[in-house]
Enzyme design. Structure first.
Site, PDB file in Angstrom:
ATOM      1  N   GLU A 154      11.680 -15.530  15.913  1.00  0.00           N
ATOM      2  CA  GLU A 154      12.809 -15.382  14.995  1.00  0.00           C
ATOM      3  C   GLU A 154      12.424 -15.661  13.540  1.00  0.00           C
ATOM      4  OE1 GLU A 154      16.025 -18.082  15.921  1.00  0.00           O
ATOM      5  OE2 GLU A 154      17.445 -16.955  14.690  1.00  0.00           O
ATOM      6  N   GLU A 248      25.420 -16.887  18.026  1.00  0.00           N
ATOM      7  CA  GLU A 248      24.910 -18.176  17.564  1.00  0.00           C
ATOM      8  C   GLU A 248      25.659 -18.443  16.259  1.00  0.00           C
ATOM      9  OE1 GLU A 248      20.576 -20.086  17.262  1.00  0.00           O
ATOM     10  OE2 GLU A 248      21.145 -18.930  15.496  1.00  0.00           O
TER      11      GLU A 248
HETATM   12  C1  LER Z   1      17.968 -21.601  13.253  1.00  0.00           C
HETATM   13  O1  LER Z   1      18.555 -21.414  12.013  1.00  0.00           O
HETATM   14  C2  LER Z   1      18.285 -20.487  14.156  1.00  0.00           C
HETATM   15  O2  LER Z   1      18.787 -19.468  13.770  1.00  0.00           O
HETATM   16  C3  LER Z   1      17.935 -20.678  15.558  1.00  0.00           C
HETATM   17  O3  LER Z   1      18.198 -19.524  16.295  1.00  0.00           O
HETATM   18  C4  LER Z   1      16.482 -21.072  15.618  1.00  0.00           C
HETATM   19  O4  LER Z   1      16.198 -21.923  16.625  1.00  0.00           O
HETATM   20 MN    MN Z   2      19.270 -17.808  15.133  1.00  0.00          MN
END
Ligand code: LER
Ligand code: MN
Length: 273
Positions: A154, A248
């Site tokens: 990521e 998320e």
């Molecule tokens: C952190 O900002 C994030 O986006 C997570 O997915 C990374 O572990």
């Molecule tokens: Mn993330």
């Protein structure tokens, strides 16, 4: 087919972070299932918290898949990452991720390397850090292959890493690796900060994208900020993306509402044909 997913954090130290559900995995699975999500993504305190038999039972009871497992607790809880100056700590970071790959892999899920990538510093040059990261991604990507799943890497915004901040730099890194089993995680929150144009970045990264964090500009649920999702969804369809869009996002205004807002946005922008 692009499927829906929602995050569950089991890490108390991450409180205040961008996860929709918190602490109670059975309750989160029930809510995700009732709202019609296809999958969950777990942010566990340690790899062993993703215990195969009990998690499989929860998934099966609720008609859910496990899309991915995050490794950020290795940083948040143990202050480990892949580019630390101390060799033993880099080894421990890699081991934490390898054990997560095993726990997630048994359940058919991929593992995410986000904050565990780390950063370059006064003690570790940019070149050395990118070398450490590439070596770890190469080994861990091949390890994930044993479970028949890709590893997700990521790119993060500039305030969280100084290694790769854009999908383009992520692609460059992936193409330099000794493995072809690492895919990019495109987090729309980070992309909103770093990319000149989110849809163009998605089209350019194309087949390298393996997972999406579906969230708005202010890290609230999709539809609560100013990201224009129509071109983003069109770009994902155009590249033939068939992974998850995973919420998320901050539990704003609360977990249940954030999950509901997300599934509404998912149905609006990714309607089933
Ligand atoms: C952190 O900002 C994030 O986006 C997570 O997915 C990374 O572990
Ligand atoms: Mn993330």
């Amino acid at each position: 087919m692009i499927r829906s997913c929602v995050t569950v954090s089991l890490v108390s130290e991450a409180r205040g972070g961008p996860f929709v559900f918190w602490d109670d995995l059975p309750a989160a699975c029930r809510s995700a299932s009732e709202l019609g999500f296809d999958a969950i993504e777990i942010f566990p305190p340690a790899p062993e918290a993703v215990e195969e038999i009990s998690v499989r039972r929860l998934l099966d009871e609720n008609g859910l898949k496990l899309a991915a497992v995050g490794t950020g607790a290795g940083w948040v809880r143990h202050k480990l990452h892949l580019c630390l100056p101390e060799a033993d700590k880099r080894v421990a970071a890699r081991d934490f991720i390898r054990r997560t790959i095993d726990a997630a892999g048994k359940l058919g899920a991929s593992t995410i390397i986000g904050s565990m990538q780390g950063r370059w510093s006064e003690l570790v040059s940019r070149e050395a850090a990118l070398g450490y990261l590439a070596e770890s991604l190469g080994e861990l990507g091949e390890h994930a292959r044993k479970h028949g799943v890709p590893l997700f890497y990521e790119p993060l915004n500039r305030y969280e890493t100084n290694l790769c901040n854009s999908l383009e730099s992520g692609v460059e890194l992936l193409e330099s690796l000794s493995t072809d089993n690492v895919r990019l995680l495109a987090d729309l929150f980070h992309m909103n900060i770093e990319e000149p144009n989110i849809a163009v970045a998605i089209r350019t990264a194309g087949r390298h994208i393996g997972h999406v964090h579906f969230v708005d500009s202010n890290r609230r649920p999709a539809g609560s900020g100013h990201i224009d999702y129509a071109p983003v969804a069109a770009a994902l369809r155009e590249i033939g993306y068939d992974g998850y869009v995973s919420a998320e996002a901050l539990p704003y205004p609360d977990s249940q509402s954030a999950a509901r807002l997300t599934i509404q946005a998912y149905r609006k922008y990714f309607p089933k044909a």
